[in-house]
Structure formats: structure tokens, C-alpha cells
Design a protein around this motif. Structure first.
Motif, short mmCIF file in Angstrom:
data_model
loop_
_atom_site.label_atom_id
_atom_site.label_comp_id
_atom_site.label_asym_id
_atom_site.label_seq_id
_atom_site.Cartn_x
_atom_site.Cartn_y
_atom_site.Cartn_z
N PHE A 4 0.84 -1.20 0.00
CA PHE A 4 0.00 0.00 0.00
C PHE A 4 0.88 1.25 0.00
N VAL A 5 1.89 1.22 0.85
CA VAL A 5 2.81 2.37 0.94
C VAL A 5 3.58 2.53 -0.37
N LEU A 6 4.05 1.41 -0.92
CA LEU A 6 4.80 1.46 -2.18
C LEU A 6 3.96 2.06 -3.30
N GLN A 7 2.67 1.77 -3.32
CA GLN A 7 1.80 2.20 -4.42
C GLN A 7 1.17 3.58 -4.23
N HIS A 8 1.37 4.24 -3.11
CA HIS A 8 0.59 5.45 -2.87
C HIS A 8 0.97 6.64 -3.75
N HIS A 9 2.01 6.50 -4.56
CA HIS A 9 2.33 7.54 -5.55
C HIS A 9 1.94 7.11 -6.97
N GLU A 10 1.28 5.97 -7.07
CA GLU A 10 0.73 5.56 -8.36
C GLU A 10 -0.52 6.40 -8.63
N ARG A 11 -0.86 6.60 -9.89
CA ARG A 11 -2.02 7.42 -10.25
C ARG A 11 -2.95 6.64 -11.17
N ASP A 24 -7.41 -0.41 -11.73
CA ASP A 24 -7.60 -1.56 -10.84
C ASP A 24 -6.30 -2.26 -10.45
N GLU A 25 -5.19 -1.88 -11.03
CA GLU A 25 -3.90 -2.46 -10.64
C GLU A 25 -3.42 -1.91 -9.28
N ILE A 26 -4.04 -0.83 -8.84
CA ILE A 26 -3.63 -0.16 -7.61
C ILE A 26 -4.56 -0.58 -6.47
N PHE A 27 -3.99 -0.97 -5.35
CA PHE A 27 -4.79 -1.34 -4.18
C PHE A 27 -5.64 -0.15 -3.72
N LEU A 28 -6.87 -0.44 -3.28
CA LEU A 28 -7.75 0.59 -2.76
C LEU A 28 -7.08 1.36 -1.61
N GLU A 29 -6.40 0.65 -0.74
CA GLU A 29 -5.73 1.30 0.38
C GLU A 29 -4.69 2.32 -0.09
N LEU A 31 -4.88 3.93 -2.98
CA LEU A 31 -5.65 5.03 -3.55
C LEU A 31 -6.11 5.99 -2.46
N ILE A 32 -6.50 5.43 -1.33
CA ILE A 32 -6.91 6.26 -0.18
C ILE A 32 -5.71 7.03 0.35
N MET A 33 -4.60 6.33 0.51
CA MET A 33 -3.38 6.99 1.00
C MET A 33 -2.94 8.10 0.05
N ALA A 34 -3.09 7.89 -1.24
CA ALA A 34 -2.67 8.89 -2.23
C ALA A 34 -3.43 10.20 -2.04
N VAL A 35 -4.73 10.11 -1.90
CA VAL A 35 -5.56 11.31 -1.72
C VAL A 35 -5.24 11.96 -0.37
N ALA A 36 -5.15 11.16 0.67
CA ALA A 36 -4.83 11.71 1.99
C ALA A 36 -3.47 12.39 1.99
N ASP A 37 -2.51 11.80 1.32
CA ASP A 37 -1.16 12.36 1.25
C ASP A 37 -1.15 13.71 0.53
N VAL A 38 -1.84 13.79 -0.59
CA VAL A 38 -1.90 15.04 -1.36
C VAL A 38 -2.57 16.14 -0.54
N VAL A 39 -3.69 15.82 0.08
CA VAL A 39 -4.42 16.82 0.86
C VAL A 39 -3.57 17.30 2.03
N GLY A 66 -10.76 11.02 -11.02
CA GLY A 66 -10.94 10.13 -12.17
C GLY A 66 -9.77 10.15 -13.14
N ILE A 67 -8.86 11.08 -12.97
CA ILE A 67 -7.67 11.18 -13.81
C ILE A 67 -6.46 10.67 -13.03
N LEU A 68 -6.15 11.38 -11.95
CA LEU A 68 -5.04 10.97 -11.09
C LEU A 68 -5.52 10.21 -9.86
N TYR A 69 -6.69 10.62 -9.35
CA TYR A 69 -7.20 10.09 -8.10
C TYR A 69 -8.52 9.36 -8.32
N ASP A 70 -8.76 8.34 -7.53
CA ASP A 70 -9.97 7.53 -7.63
C ASP A 70 -11.22 8.36 -7.32
#
Length: 89
Positions: A4-11, A24-29, A31-39, A66-70
Motif C-alpha cells: 500500500f505504501v509502495l503504491q501510494h504515488h501511483e495514479r 484496478d492495478e492499484i490497491f484501494l488502500e 488510492l486512499i493513501m494517495a488522496v490523503a497524502d496530497v491533501v 478520475g484522472i489521477l485520483y480515484d
């Protein structure tokens, strides 16, 4: 958890790193971390720049929903801040 941590910079569109995963290649967790990290990163002070503010951070995720973030993750985040009065401490 490490994945999850490794993937949190995937888009969602494959433009992230380290493996250029998309959708769908990116874990939901991750995707959540990605948005939380950016905010959190945009809204908070950093040694190299002042805080940009929560509104600018929310505009960023909304603009790239829908482009970078779920879609569902962004919608949940926006609801927390705009409807439920959540705020960062």
C-alpha cells in the motif's frame, strides 16, 4: 501494508511511480493513501514552502478526480471536509 505504501504515488491514469500502475492495478488502500497524502501535504506547512491551504488541496483532488485520483476516494474526502466539517489538526 508495504505494498500500500509502495503504491501510494501511483495514479489512476498510469502516470505515477514507481511502477506506473493504473486503475484496478492499484490497491484501494493505496488510492486512499494517495488522496490523503496530497491533501495533507498541500494543506500543511513544509520547510521549503508555507501551507497552501485546505481549499487549494481539495480543488486539486477535485480537478483530477478520475484522472489521477480515484472517484470514490475523492468524493469521500470532499464529503468529509465540505459536508462533515472535518479539519486537519
Amino acid at each position: 501494508m508495504a505494498d500500500f505504501v509502495l503504491q501510494h504515488h501511483e495514479r489512476m491514469n498510469g502516470s505515477g511511480y514507481p511502477r506506473n500502475l493504473k486503475g484496478d492495478e492499484i490497491f484501494l488502500e493505496a488510492l486512499i493513501m494517495a488522496v490523503a497524502d496530497v491533501v495533507e501535504a498541500m494543506a500543511s506547512y513544509r520547510p521549503y514552502r508555507p501551507a497552501l491551504g485546505i481549499e487549494l488541496a481539495l480543488e486539486e483532488i477535485e480537478k483530477n478526480k478520475g484522472i489521477l485520483y480515484d472517484d470514490a476516494v475523492v468524493n469521500a474526502c470532499l464529503k468529509l471536509f465540505r459536508e462533515k466539517s472535518y479539519h486537519l489538526k
